[in-house]
Design an enzyme around this catalytic site. Structure first.
Site, PDB file in Angstrom:
ATOM      1  N   GLU A  91     -11.248   2.686 100.224  1.00 44.17           N
ATOM      2  CA  GLU A  91     -11.448   2.980  98.806  1.00 44.17           C
ATOM      3  C   GLU A  91     -11.511   1.627  98.120  1.00 44.17           C
ATOM      4  O   GLU A  91     -10.512   0.916  98.027  1.00 44.17           O
ATOM      5  CB  GLU A  91     -10.282   3.814  98.281  1.00 44.17           C
ATOM      6  CG  GLU A  91     -10.587   4.504  96.975  1.00 44.17           C
ATOM      7  CD  GLU A  91      -9.380   5.265  96.446  1.00 44.17           C
ATOM      8  OE1 GLU A  91      -8.899   6.157  97.167  1.00 44.17           O
ATOM      9  OE2 GLU A  91      -8.928   4.946  95.332  1.00 44.17           O
ATOM     10  N   CYS A 114      -9.886   0.960  90.237  1.00 42.86           N
ATOM     11  CA  CYS A 114     -11.085   0.953  91.077  1.00 42.86           C
ATOM     12  C   CYS A 114     -12.237   1.683  90.412  1.00 42.86           C
ATOM     13  O   CYS A 114     -13.405   1.372  90.640  1.00 42.86           O
ATOM     14  CB  CYS A 114     -10.805   1.565  92.448  1.00 42.86           C
ATOM     15  SG  CYS A 114      -9.392   2.641  92.476  1.00 42.86           S
TER      16      CYS A 114
END
Lengths: 451, 477
Positions: free
Chosen positions: A361, A395
Site C-alpha cells: 500500500e 497515502c
C-alpha cells in the site's frame, strides 16, 4: 480470561457451579477466590468432544440460574443411586462430569497468577514430600531481541513465530475473534492514553488522531467481530460434472507467519488494523513499526492485556535499512507493507527471490477531479480536508486537484481564501515538522545525486 | 513407502515387551501410540495436567450406565506409567478359571512359570518393607489381624523409591520422576528403541486393511487430525482391551450383524468386544480422631491374602488417591464437602477389588468411538458388598468415627474383548496369539484374557507377551 472451549457465559456458569460446590469455609478458599478457572483450557483439551459439549450446555444453563437453583440441581443429581436405567446413568454422568470439571483445577492447587490467599492443599493438609532431584539442565530457550536487533537476530524471531502457528490456527476463527473483542474493549477503555502516545510520537492534532486512529481502528475491529467468521467459513461450491458424486468446497487456511511493515503517518491504525487482519485469519505476526513513530510498548501492552499469548504477535523495533533485508530473508509467508514506492519496490524485489507474496500500500500523487456541477464551498472544504488532514501525510491524500474550466476561478479563489485562514502549526516542536524535515533532506540528497 | 516386518499398535506393556524381542532379532518394527512421549523430567506435575494428558477422555471415560469410571492410559508406556506397579503371578484358582473358559491347555502355573521368570528378569521388583508402612497400612494390618484374616505385603516393580529419605510416592500415579517405577520406557522399550524400533507417538490407529499381497495397511489419525498410513507384513495389537476391540470393530473384523448372519453372507465374524471384565474397584474411607496422613510414604503396602476372600470373589487393598479423586467420591457438596476435605489427613482408605463374573461388552458408537457396557449385576454387586462389609468392620475395630463409601466405582484393569481360546466362535485369538483365521495379526495384552482372574494383570501380560514373542519368532525365523 479467554477460553478456547468455553464462552464467557459458560465460564460464568462454571464459576457459579464452583460457588455452590466449593463456597469456601474458614480454612478453605472459595472456588472463585482462587481463580483456578484460569486453567480450564488445559483440562478441557483432554475431554471428548461430546463430553465437552455437554459441559458447555450445562454451564450455559447455570449462567442463568440463581445459586439456590443450582444447589437444587446438584441435590437432584445426587439421587442417582435410587434411579434406574438411563435416567440414573444420565444423572451420574452429569454429577461426575460437573464435579470432575470443578474439582480438578481446585484440588490441583492451581490458582490465578496473582493469588495470594490460603492454598487449597494447605487447607486440606495435603503435603506429600518429594525428594529433591538434581536439577535437570533444560535446553535454554534462545533469547530473542526485539528492541533494535541486528540482522543476525532476526531468524530467532521467526522461529518463535513458527512455533506458535499451529496453536493460533487451532483456536479457529471464532476463537480468535474472542481476542479481537477483548482488544477492542481495551482500546476503547484506554483511548486517552493511546492518544497521548500517538501525539507524543507524531505531533498530529488530537482530533486527527481521534478520528483516524481511534475511530478507524474501532470500526475495523467491529467489522471483524461481525464478519470474520462468516467470511472465513467454508463455502460449498458446485462439483464439476466429471467428478460427479463428490462434494466440493472452498476453505480458507492461514498462510503461517506474516510480516507487516508500517509507516509513521497513522502509526496506531496501521499497527492494529493489519495485525488483527493477519491474526484473525490464523497467522502469527511479525510487526515492524516505523522508527519515526515506534509507539514504544503500546501495541504489546494492549495485546497482552487483551489476552494474547507471547509470540503470537512480535513487535520488532529497528530501521528498515538495517533489518529490512533480514526480515524478508527470514521467509515469512506473506509481506504487507505500507510505505513509499521506493521502499515497496525494494521489498518486492527481495521477496521475489524467495517467491514470497507481497501486498503493498504505497503513497501516490492522488488526484481530485472536480466537475462544474458541484457545490463549490462544499467541494473546497473537501479538497482542503483531503489535502491537509494529518498535515497531508496520508497515502490517499489529495495532491493534484483537477478542476473543470468553468468553475476554476471561483474554486481557486475560495480555496485560497480558506487556505489563508487555516491555523498555523500548533507546536513549534511538532513531530511532523521534524519528519517532513527529514523527508526533505532525503529528497534534497537524491536530487543532488541526480545532478 | 517402507513396508515394516511388524507394525505395533500401542506402546503400553505388551507391545514394548514383544518389540524388544523382535527388534533384538533384527526385525524392522514401527510402533504407533495415541499418547504422548514423556521423559522423567517432563511428566505432568499436577493432577489436572496428569488427567488431561495421560488418560483417554481426560480420565473421564464412563461406561454406558456411568457407574464405573475407566482410567484408561493414553501415553507411551501405557498402564506401566499410571499404574501402581503391583506385580503378582496368577494362582492356581485364576489359571483353572482360564483353562475352563478357553480350553487352552498351557494356562497353568507350571507351563507359565518360565515366562513369568522371563518377565521378572526384565524388571526390578521390591517388596514394601513393613518398616515403611504408613498409618493407613498399619490400620489395614491391625484390622486384618483383629478379625482373623490373612494379608501379605505387596510386591512392586520399582528400583528405589527412596522411602528412607521420606519420599512420598503417591505422585508416581502421574509418571515416576525418580526412574524407580519399572515402566516400559525405563526397561524394555528403551532396549527396543536402541535396537532400531521406530516409535511414532500421538498417532491414533483408526483402521486396519488387509491387502491381497499380504501387506497390512494401518491407517491412523495424527495430532492435527490428518491421515497417516503405515505398511507392514505383520501386526501386533497392544492397545489394550478397549483400544484393540475398537480398532478391530472399526476395521470390520468384529461380529457380523444379525441380518448378514441370517443371509449366510461371508465368513463368520469374531466375537470382538465380548467378554469385557474390569475388576470393579470401590474405595471406602474411615475418618479417625487422630491424624493418619495416608498420603505419606509408600501409600500401598498390603493386599489381602485370604482364601475365603478369594472364594467369595474379591480382595482388599490399602490404597489412597489424590484429593481431586477423593473429592468426587464423597457425598454432598458445599460446606459439608469442605468439612470432610479439611479432615483429609484423618482419612484412612481401603478398596474392594471385585473379581467380576458377569462380562460386559465393548461396542462402537456412531462416530467409531468405543462404548463400554459394564453393568454391575447382582452377583458382582454382592461380591462388592461382602468386601465392603469387611472394610466397615476393619474401620470400626480400629476406631474410626465415621465411614464413607465412595459413590463411584473405578475400572483400572481393563481385560477381555479379544479372548484367547480354541473355538473361533467363542474366542478371538488362538493358542499362538494369532487372530483366528489370520496368520499375521497377533495380540498378547490384557484383551486376550478369557475372564477376570481377580489378580493384578500386569505381570501376566508381560509373561504372555514374552511367550507370544517367542511364538512369533519361531514362525518367522
Amino acid at each position: 480470561m479467554i477460553s478456547r472451549y468455553f464462552s464467557s457465559a459458560q465460564l460464568r456458569g462454571m464459576s457459579r457451579a464452583g460457588q455452590v460446590l466449593l463456597p469456601g469455609s474458614s480454612n478453605s478458599p472459595a472456588f472463585t477466590e482462587t481463580g483456578c478457572i484460569a486453567h480450564v483450557d488445559r483440562m478441557a483439551q483432554g475431554f471428548r468432544n461430546r463430553d465437552r459439549a455437554g459441559l458447555c450446555l450445562v454451564f450455559s444453563l447455570f449462567a442463568r440460574l440463581p445459586r439456590p437453583f443450582i444447589a437444587l440441581i446438584f441435590w437432584i443429581l445426587s439421587l442417582h443411586p435410587r434411579l434406574p436405567g438411563p435416567l440414573g446413568a444420565g444423572l451420574r454422568m452429569a454429577e461426575l462430569g460437573i464435579k470432575g470439571a470443578v474439582f480438578s483445577p481446585y484440588y490441583a492447587n492451581l490458582t490465578a497468577p496473582d493469588y495470594q490467599g490460603p492454598s487449597v492443599h494447605g487447607a486440606i493438609g495435603w503435603n506429600p514430600k518429594f525428594v529433591t532431584l538434581p536439577p535437570v539442565a533444560a535446553p535454554p530457550e534462545p533469547s530473542v531481541i526485539l528492541d533494535r536487533p541486528g540482522p543476525e537476530d532476526i531468524p530467532a524471531i521467526y522461529s518463535r513465530a513458527r512455533a506458535v502457528e499451529s496453536e493460533i490456527r487451532d483456536w479457529g476463527t471464532d476463537g480468535r475473534v474472542k481476542f479481537i473483542s477483548a482488544l477492542k474493549a481495551g482500546i476503547l477503555d484506554r483511548r486517552e492514553e493511546i492518544l497521548d502516545v500517538v501525539q507524543a510520537d507524531t505531533g498530529k492534532s488530537r482530533l486527527d488522531a481521534l478520528t483516524a486512529e481511534i475511530f478507524g481502528t474501532l470500526d475495523w475491529l467491529t467489522y471483524l467481530e461481525k464478519q470474520a467468521v462468516k467470511s472465513l467459513a467454508d463455502q460449498r461450491v458446485p462439483t464439476p460434472f466429471a467428478l460427479m458424486g463428490k462434494k466440493s468446497r472452498v476453505y480458507f487456511e492461514p498462510l503461517g507467519t506474516v510480516l507487516l511493515i508500517s509507516p509513521w503517518n497513522y502509526p496506531f491504525y496501521q499497527a492494529i488494523v493489519p495485525i488483527t487482519q493477519a491474526f484473525v485469519c490464523g497467522n502469527a505476526v511479525v510487526f515492524k513499526p516505523s522508527t519515526e513513530t515506534p509507539l514504544k510498548g503500546l501495541v504489546e501492552d494492549l495485546l497482552t492485556r487483551a489476552g494474547f499469548p507471547r509470540d503470537w504477535v512480535q513487535v520488532v523495533y529497528g530501521s528498515g535499512g538495517r533489518i529490512g533485508d533480514a526480515l524478508v530473508d527470514g521467509r515469512p509467508d506473506k509481506i504487507f507493507l505500507i510505505g513509499s514506492p521506493h521502499v515497496g519496490r525494494h521489498i518486492m524485489e527481495r521477496a521475489a527471490r524467495h517467491l514470497i507474496p507481497v501486498e503493498l500500500e504505497l503513497g501516490g500523487k492522488d488526484p481530485m477531479v472536480v466537475f462544474d456541477d458541484v457545490d463549490i464551498p462544499r467541494a473546497v472544504s473537501g479538497a482542503l480536508w483531503g489535502t491537509f488532514t494529518t498535515t497531508g501525510q496520508s497515502c490517499t491524500s489529495v495532491e493534484r486537484p483537477f478542476v473543470q474550466e468553468g468553475i476554476y476561478d471561483a474554486f481557486r479563489a475560495r480555496l485560497q481564501q480558506l487556505l489563508l485562514q487555516l491555523p498555523p502549526v500548533q507546536r513549534a516542536d511538532a513531530r511532523f515538522h521534524q519528519v517532513e524535515h527529514d523527508v526533505l533532506q532525503t529528497l534534497k540528497q537524491r536530487l543532488e545525486a541526480l545532478e | 513407502m517402507k513396508v515394516y516386518d511388524f507394525l505395533f499398535v500401542g506402546a503400553g506393556i505388551s507391545g514394548p515387551f514383544i518389540a524388544k524381542e523382535l527388534c533384538g532379532a533384527g526385525a524392522q518394527c514401527l510402533m504407533v501410540e495415541a499418547g504422548r512421549l514423556y521423559h522423567r523430567h517432563t511428566y505432568p506435575r499436577n493432577s489436572l495436567d496428569g488427567n488431561a494428558n495421560l488418560y483417554w477422555a481426560g480420565g473421564m471415560e464412563l461406561g454406558a450406565d456411568a457407574k464405573i469410571a475407566f482410567l484408561r492410559p493414553k501415553v507411551v508406556g501405557g498402564g506401566s506409567i499410571v499404574n501402581q506397579a503391583l506385580v503378582d503371578r496368577f494362582d492356581a484358582e485364576a489359571w483353572a478359571g482360564w483353562q475352563a473358559a478357553s480350553g487352552v491347555d498351557w494356562f497353568n502355573a507350571q507351563d507359565m512359570a518360565p515366562w513369568y521368570d522371563a518377565a521378572e528378569s526384565e524388571i526390578e521388583i521390591r517388596e514394601i518393607p513393613p518398616a515403611f508402612s504408613n498409618e493407613n497400612a498399619r490400620i489395614f494390618d491391625q484390622g486384618f489381624k483383629a478379625l482373623g484374616f490373612s494379608n501379605a505385603p505387596l510386591r512392586r516393580a520399582q528400583a528405589d523409591c527412596r522411602l528412607e529419605e521420606g519420599n512420598c510416592c503417591i505422585e508416581c500415579l502421574n509418571g515416576c520422576r525418580l526412574g524407580s517405577k519399572q515402566s516400559t520406557p525405563e526397561t524394555v522399550l528403551k532396549t527396543a528403541l536402541e535396537n532400531g524400533l521406530t516409535l511414532v507417538p500421538r498417532v491414533e490407529a483408526r483402521e486396519i486393511r488387509f491387502h491381497r499381497d499380504g501387506r497390512v495397511e494401518l491407517r491412523g489419525r495424527d495430532a492435527r487430525g490428518g491421515l497417516t498410513v503405515h505398511w507392514g507384513r505383520n501386526l501386533v495389537l497392544g492397545a489394550g482391551s478397549v483400544g484393540n476391540s475398537a480398532l478391530l470393530l472399526r476395521s470390520g473384523l468384529g461380529p457380523k450383524p444379525l441380518w448378514k448372519r441370517l443371509l449366510g453372507r461371508g465368513e463368520a465374524g469374531l466375537p470382538v468386544g465380548r467378554g469385557f471384565y474390569c475388576h470393579p474397584q470401590f474405595m471406602s474411607f474411615g475418618i479417625y480422631d487422630r491424624p493418619i496422613k495416608s498420603h505419606m510414604g509408600a501409600f500401598q503396602a498390603f493386599k489381602s491374602d485370604d482364601t475365603g476372600f478369594r472364594r467369595q470373589g474379591f480382595k482388599l487393598e490399602n490404597v489412597y488417591a489424590g484429593p481431586e479423586g477423593i473429592a468426587v467420591l464423597l457425598p454432598g457438596f458445599g460446606k459439608r464437602h469442605h468439612k470432610y476435605m479439611e479432615k483429609l489427613d484423618h482419612f484412612a482408605c481401603m478398596e474392594v477389588c471385585t473379581r467380576d463374573a458377569k462380562p460386559g461388552k465393548i461396542t462402537l458408537d456412531g462416530r467409531g468411538e468405543p462404548c463400554i457396557h459394564k453393568p454391575l449385576r447382582r452377583d458382582d454387586r454382592a461380591r462388592y458388598l461382602k468386601g465392603r462389609a469387611i472394610i466397615t468392620e476393619i474401620f470400626k475395630t480400629t476406631g474410626a468415627r465415621e465411614i464413607i463409601h465412595g459413590r463411584f466405582g473405578i475400572g483400572l484393569h481393563l481385560m477381555g474383548g479379544c479372548a484367547m481360546g480354541t473355538d473361533p466362535a467363542q474366542s478371538v485369538v488362538d493358542l499362538e496369539f494369532r487372530l483366528h483365521g489370520r496368520d499375521n495379526v497377533f495380540i498378547a495384552d490384557s484383551s486376550i484374557f478369557p475372564n477376570a482372574p481377580g489378580i493384578n494383570p500386569s505381570l501376566t501380560i508381560m509373561a504372555l507377551s514374552k511367550r507370544a514373542a517367542q511364538s512369533i519368532l519361531r514362525r518367522h525365523s
